[in-house]
Design an enzyme around this catalytic site. Structure first.
Site, PDB file in Angstrom:
ATOM      1  CG  HIS A  14      -0.347   0.383   2.497  1.00 35.20           C
ATOM      2  ND1 HIS A  14      -0.995   1.131   3.451  1.00 35.20           N
ATOM      3  CD2 HIS A  14       0.874   0.150   3.019  1.00 35.20           C
ATOM      4  CE1 HIS A  14      -0.216   1.319   4.497  1.00 35.20           C
ATOM      5  NE2 HIS A  14       0.925   0.718   4.272  1.00 35.20           N
ATOM      6  CB  CYS A  23       3.801   5.679   4.942  1.00 37.01           C
ATOM      7  SG  CYS A  23       4.537   4.722   6.277  1.00 37.01           S
ATOM      8  CG  HIS A  27       5.304   0.900   2.522  1.00 39.95           C
ATOM      9  ND1 HIS A  27       4.615   2.047   2.174  1.00 39.95           N
ATOM     10  CD2 HIS A  27       4.823   0.528   3.738  1.00 39.95           C
ATOM     11  CE1 HIS A  27       3.772   2.363   3.139  1.00 39.95           C
ATOM     12  NE2 HIS A  27       3.873   1.454   4.109  1.00 39.95           N
ATOM     13  CG  HIS A  29       2.866  -2.946   6.236  1.00 38.67           C
ATOM     14  ND1 HIS A  29       3.836  -2.525   7.110  1.00 38.67           N
ATOM     15  CD2 HIS A  29       2.368  -1.816   5.663  1.00 38.67           C
ATOM     16  CE1 HIS A  29       3.927  -1.216   7.082  1.00 38.67           C
ATOM     17  NE2 HIS A  29       3.040  -0.749   6.206  1.00 38.67           N
ATOM     18  CG  HIS A  71       0.969 -12.392  -1.996  1.00 39.10           C
ATOM     19  ND1 HIS A  71       0.746 -13.079  -0.820  1.00 39.10           N
ATOM     20  CD2 HIS A  71       2.303 -12.402  -2.190  1.00 39.10           C
ATOM     21  CE1 HIS A  71       1.896 -13.488  -0.339  1.00 39.10           C
ATOM     22  NE2 HIS A  71       2.871 -13.091  -1.149  1.00 39.10           N
ATOM     23  CD  GLU A 129       1.376   0.275   9.623  1.00 37.60           C
ATOM     24  OE1 GLU A 129       0.340   0.516   8.979  1.00 37.60           O
ATOM     25  OE2 GLU A 129       2.336   1.049   9.647  1.00 37.60           O
TER      26      GLU A 129
END
Length: 139
Positions: A14, A23, A27, A29, A71, A129
């Site tokens: 996201h 952010c 990237h 998580h 994914h 996260e």
């Protein structure tokens, strides 16, 4: 109050559109959904007598929810150009558009609402996260 807790995880990417920091970049998580369900009284009859709900049912619903996001690139509606979306789809990437900024806080609320709609007596949903950072939503 009797409570049950289960968790399921998913990996996704996201970014936070309009954010002034790291952010803002794409990237990923390893997200963990932790769902807590509960009731004042246990079921009093049938095969689920003495239970809030069947752990298997709770785990299955939470796992299915996590699998829906696994994914994928999760992005806020209106945060990507149509040409970007088309190019990513053309490359075969899995995209999930959400009507909110994809933060742990908003995921916690969205997952809480989803679990309620599935008929679960959900009390709280916590979304991690990272192993050390999480957000919870409860009513």
């Amino acid at each position: 109050m009797y409570t049950l807790k289960t968790s399921a995880a998913f990996d996704s990417a996201h970014f936070l559109a309009g954010y002034n920091g790291k952010c803002a970049n794409l990237h990923g998580h390893h997200w963990v959904i932790e769902a807590e369900a509960g009731q004042e009284l246990l079921q009093s009859s049938g095969e689920k007598r003495g239970m809030v709900i069947d752990f298997g049912d709770l785990k299955q619903i939470v796992r299915k929810l996590a699998d829906q996001y696994d994914h994928a690139l999760i992005y806020e509606q209106g945060s990507l150009r149509e040409t970007t979306i088309a190019a990513l789809e053309d490359e075969g990437f899995r995209l999930i558009e959400v009507p909110y900024r994809p933060t742990a806080e908003n995921f916690a609320r969205s997952f809480f609402v989803h679990l309620k709609e599935q008929g679960l007596p959900v009390l709280r949903v916590t979304v991690y996260e990272t192993p050390d950072n999480c957000a919870s939503y409860e009513v």
